[in-house]
Enzyme design. Structure first.
Site, mmCIF file in Angstrom:
data_model
loop_
_atom_site.group_PDB
_atom_site.id
_atom_site.type_symbol
_atom_site.label_atom_id
_atom_site.label_comp_id
_atom_site.label_asym_id
_atom_site.label_seq_id
_atom_site.Cartn_x
_atom_site.Cartn_y
_atom_site.Cartn_z
ATOM 1 N N LYS A 156 0.610 -1.196 -0.184
ATOM 2 C CA LYS A 156 0.133 -0.036 0.024
ATOM 3 C C LYS A 156 0.944 1.359 0.073
ATOM 4 O O LYS A 156 0.415 2.386 -0.484
ATOM 5 C CB LYS A 156 -1.016 0.016 1.197
ATOM 6 C CG LYS A 156 -0.681 0.066 2.452
ATOM 7 C CD LYS A 156 -1.336 0.159 3.540
ATOM 8 C CE LYS A 156 -0.795 0.171 5.209
ATOM 9 N NZ LYS A 156 -1.890 0.083 6.014
ATOM 10 N N GLY B 135 21.983 -6.771 -32.857
ATOM 11 C CA GLY B 135 22.449 -6.169 -34.038
ATOM 12 C C GLY B 135 24.072 -6.186 -34.332
ATOM 13 O O GLY B 135 24.230 -6.236 -35.503
#
Lengths: 403, 403
Positions: free
Chosen positions: A92, A354
């Site tokens: 909470k 890549g």
């Protein structure tokens, strides 16, 4: 265990940080304190949180202080699992204004109840017979929708270049063109063939997906099919799913934690959960053998201090937990290997997408360029020197440079 | 399903939002597009994401636009579960600079693969025989460490005041002083006794905890022990754990979703996941019968527009999904009931902690004050008028006022 405390550090702001810490310590444990009768206080004392520190970092325009507060929670307040831990220290509270969960320090007895990595750095190194260098991982250029034969071709090309691991895309859930167990079997066969050719084993990390209630069973079937490693989207499924996979003695396979969704938690300075805790400490505690996280290089990168702290959490002595492999990811090309080595040292996995597939000579050449770069840094050689013996590295440095 | 698309809206910033949307649409699906050969494009087209819109909201000092972009993803890219969905639309993207996941729109065929609430608003109303008013829930003053007898006393006091539901604290994991199944049996017995006295049934929502792999089994044992409802920390365990509980035909009990940890996702304007999606749409899809969320009142409150949108997602017609009960929580006292009714209407649960336990006459009186307030608003009466017939409401209004 009754005297043991868990120390939790938050970044927050308030007029008086110490008072805020005291209010949280009560509010997150027994709920109220000063208005309780003495008998009730005696009853609840063992469950009471305590404010143990408040450190002002700066003063805001509104006169409030911004800084770190530390609260100690009794171990007895928690069951030994991450849902209990996170709900108990941030459930909470996370919704109560500007507050970010930064760190949790655990007593050894609490740590001991968690599995930690089943293999860890040393287990994976043993499996690969690679002890004195960073490992190299590559990823498929893409997975989704690709015909099975294309994936096989990609796998073979990467393996022939000498990578140690190849991993699935994390978004590879709908895999009807190349189903999970069939992929594992097919890539295992290709790995056998490429090992016969190159002398180097390669491990395939298959994306473990499915209903959270079936994951253990699916992992076991993967192991039966010959799986080397499982990629797992820990935050999408919850830390406890990783914990239960790691704790299951029948799931005999290392687990690689993917950071998907981590950006929903860590980037805000005011809210969320700090990266070293989110992707470092908690991933290791729950049992990740390897942990991917955003590298501190490239356009969108993790703050370098945080990335180093994260890696430290994965590898520093922590109870009896095995070490997890740091895998700084994104934006990695061969020219960055010296920087990676300086920052993360020997015990890391160099992970490229890549930077391998984009090599002018293709994925095999891309992997060879990385192998040459890794061998160079370990031998104390410059990449320029090494590139005179590796045409692939030379080409990579021409394309990507050394930054 | 092949023609079906999932529409995803993000809040982000870029020089050119449309171009950014196009890059994401490719990057989050097939990885690359313009450099693919035509044959490969034909192969992958069915998996390709598409940018369908970009809406500038404002222009930033650095000249970039801040706004909403919408991307459509083929349904075939996903398996019908929330880990696949969130990883596929926000996994690595969440780590790619300032971007917040705002909304997801589902085609009906995709919705139909999710369980949704097993009982929903009408099922819970039937069980309580309460059809024409907001429901009333109270929470224990605290749970952790409290002797079992204290919890029983608290439960009885709340039930006698006429509440419809009583829920555990969400942090109640370590419950050795009042174990899960024993609590369920004990409170069921007290509920029988108070119903005999007041004529009103009361449902107890027990906090379902434990290893994620055991939750279904624990839920079934809870049902056997007479459980009326289960409280569940959905974000701590992952949406899929809720999904599997809701989809299991043997788990015959409504599930109440607690928002613990939600603040780690929603409050930043730049990052994370928007509240209406996080606690509204996805909770209902995964099967929550009731959903707690921060009320738009009080010191630290949810933005009102977002709270109303969240409640709308829980209750608006959505495929064949049952409706979930909105439970706006925190800062609720009897004087706020008219405002709650105006904002959230008939189909809500009024949920109070301090507003019940802090009543000068104790928890029973506190609950009675709420019952009187709820009856008043439904009858079109003012609280002032109603308080002439309810001493408890009158006391509550004196203490808390009507704002």
């Amino acid at each position: 265990m009754s005297e043991q405390r868990i120390l939790v550090t938050y970044l927050t702001q308030a007029k008086d940080l110490q008072k805020k810490a005291e209010a949280i310590a009560v509010g997150m444990t027994v709920g109220s304190w000063t208005d309780l009768p003495a008998a009730k206080q005696a009853d609840l004392k063992p469950y009471l949180g305590e404010a143990v520190g408040a450190q002002v970092l700066d003063t805001l325009e509104n006169g409030e202080s911004r800084g770190l507060i530390t609260i100690s929670y009794p171990v007895r307040n928690f069951t030994a699992d991450i849902p209990s831990l996170l709900t108990g220290v941030f459930g909470k509270l996370s919704m109560d204004g500007k507050i970010k969960l930064i760190d949790i320090q655990f007593p050894e007895a609490f740590l001991a109840a968690f599995p930690g990595p089943k293999y860890g750095i040393s287990g994976i190194r043993d499996r690969l017979g690679a002890h004195n260098r960073p490992l190299l991982m590559s990823i498929f250029k893409s997975c989704l929708g690709l015909p099975f034969d294309d994936l096989k071709t990609q796998f073979r090309a990467q393996a022939l270049g000498g990578v140690d691991l190849v991993k699935d895309d994390e978004i590879f859930f709908a895999d009807d063109r190349a189903p999970f167990l069939e992929r594992i079997r097919a890539f295992k066969q290709i790995a056998r063939e490429t090992e016969a050719e190159t002398g180097k084993p390669v491990l395939y990390a298959a994306n473990l997906t499915g209903p959270v209630t079936d994951l253990t069973e699916r992992a076991k079937r993967a192991v039966e099919a010959g799986a080397d490693c499982l990629l797992f989207n820990v935050l999408a499924f919850g830390y406890d799913a990783l914990h239960r996979l790691a704790a299951d003695p029948d799931v005999q396979v290392p687990i690689m934690a993917h950071p998907a969704l981590a950006g929903a938690y860590y980037p805000s300075p005011d809210y969320g959960i700090g990266t070293p805790l989110l992707l470092g400490k908690l991933m290791r505690l729950a049992g990740a053998d390897l942990v991917l996280f955003p590298s501190p290089y490239g356009n969108v990168a993790l703050n370098k201090e945080e990335a180093l702290k994260l890696a430290e959490h994965l590898t520093e002595p922590t109870g009896t937990l095995r070490k997890s492999f740091p895998v700084p990811s994104a934006g990695i090309h061969p020219g960055l290997v010296p920087q990676l080595y300086e920052d993360f040292g020997l015990d890391q996995v160099v992970n490229a997408g890549g930077g391998i597939h984009g090599h002018p000579g293709g994925a095999t050449a891309g992997a060879r360029a990385f192998v040459a770069a890794i061998n160079a840094v370990v031998a104390g050689q410059t990449l320029e020197d090494a590139s005179s013996e590796s045409a692939e590295l030379s080409q990579a440095l021409q394309k990507w440079g050394t930054k």
